[in-house]
Design an enzyme around this catalytic site. Structure first.
Site, PDB file in Angstrom:
ATOM      1  N   ASP A 186      32.917  13.671  67.885  1.00 61.45           N
ATOM      2  CA  ASP A 186      33.980  14.214  68.722  1.00 61.45           C
ATOM      3  C   ASP A 186      33.437  15.495  69.363  1.00 61.45           C
ATOM      4  O   ASP A 186      32.757  15.440  70.383  1.00 61.45           O
ATOM      5  CB  ASP A 186      35.187  14.441  67.799  1.00 61.45           C
ATOM      6  CG  ASP A 186      36.444  14.864  68.502  1.00 61.45           C
ATOM      7  OD1 ASP A 186      36.566  14.608  69.707  1.00 61.45           O
ATOM      8  OD2 ASP A 186      37.332  15.452  67.857  1.00 61.45           O
ATOM      9  N   PHE A 225      43.291  10.109  69.836  1.00 53.27           N
ATOM     10  CA  PHE A 225      43.097  10.147  68.388  1.00 53.27           C
ATOM     11  C   PHE A 225      43.228   8.728  67.854  1.00 53.27           C
ATOM     12  O   PHE A 225      44.221   8.053  68.081  1.00 53.27           O
ATOM     13  CB  PHE A 225      44.123  11.074  67.731  1.00 53.27           C
ATOM     14  CG  PHE A 225      43.774  11.356  66.299  1.00 53.27           C
ATOM     15  CD1 PHE A 225      42.861  12.356  65.987  1.00 53.27           C
ATOM     16  CD2 PHE A 225      44.318  10.596  65.275  1.00 53.27           C
ATOM     17  CE1 PHE A 225      42.503  12.597  64.662  1.00 53.27           C
ATOM     18  CE2 PHE A 225      43.963  10.829  63.948  1.00 53.27           C
ATOM     19  CZ  PHE A 225      43.061  11.833  63.647  1.00 53.27           C
TER      20      PHE A 225
END
Ligand code: 5GP
Length: 178
Positions: free
Chosen positions: A103, A152
């Site tokens: 990420d 997410f």
């Protein structure tokens, strides 16, 4: 407040199977004649690791490392600690780190530095998912399963507060109230 639930499927079971098969073949080709150690990063990569090693037609060994973010929660603080270390030394070994997701890149850049200090022969990173839009540090990812936008995700090892790791696909977390 209701717990958010898995929503839209982003990566289906057949897509996972096909792409992980390709990654396994690629790793086998790249390490032909060698016996790399695949290091699974716990907990998130446990399903990916299990499927990836079965897709590699060649000799490998496995090990695991457990990481936790100091801040806890689901977003990386960049401050990482090892909660469960490798069982075996990796000095002079070909190491392939098997990570669930990159990420910001902070976790994997910490892990790369930590493992480099143990003097492996080579060190590469294989990540199932790359959220490249969110990168904060420049870190090399040698094998990428899927590149996804900034959402997410849960399922296939990815959790929300410990839940949903057991889903056989990767879904976006649905945070809209019912
Ligand atoms: P980074 O340090 O690259 O920002 O983040 C790596 C860690 O953050 C991952 O190993 C994972 O634990 C967590 N993470 C980042 N994005 C997601 C996501 O979309 N879903 C879940 N469940 N965890 C994520």
């Amino acid at each position: 407040m209701t717990t958010p639930r898995p929503g839209r499927v982003l990566i289906s079971e057949p897509e996972l199977r096909t792409r992980i098969g390709e990654l396994g073949q690629q790793i086998a080709r790249d390490y032909a004649g060698e016996t790399p150690v695949l290091v699974g990063v716990l907990q998130g990569a446990f399903l990916f690791m299990a499927d990836l090693v079965r897709a590699i037609p060649g000799d490998i060994t496995t090990d695991f490392i457990g990481l936790a973010s100091y801040a806890g929660g689901n977003r990386s603080s960049g401050q990482v600690r090892i909660v469960s270390d490798l069982a075996m030394p990796v000095e002079n070994r070909h190491v392939v780190v098997v990570e669930d997701i990159v990420d910001t890149g902070l976790t994997i850049s910490y892990l790369r530095r930590n493992l480099e200090a143990r003097h492996p022969r080579t060190l590469r990173v294989c990540a199932l998912v790359d959220k490249i839009e969110r990168r904060q540090v420049d870190v090399r990812i040698d094998y990428v399963g899927f590149t996804i936008p900034n959402v997410f995700v849960v399922g296939y090892g990815f959790d929300f507060g410990g839940l949903y790791r057991n889903l056989p696909y990767v879904a976006a977390l649905d945070e809209t109230p019912p």
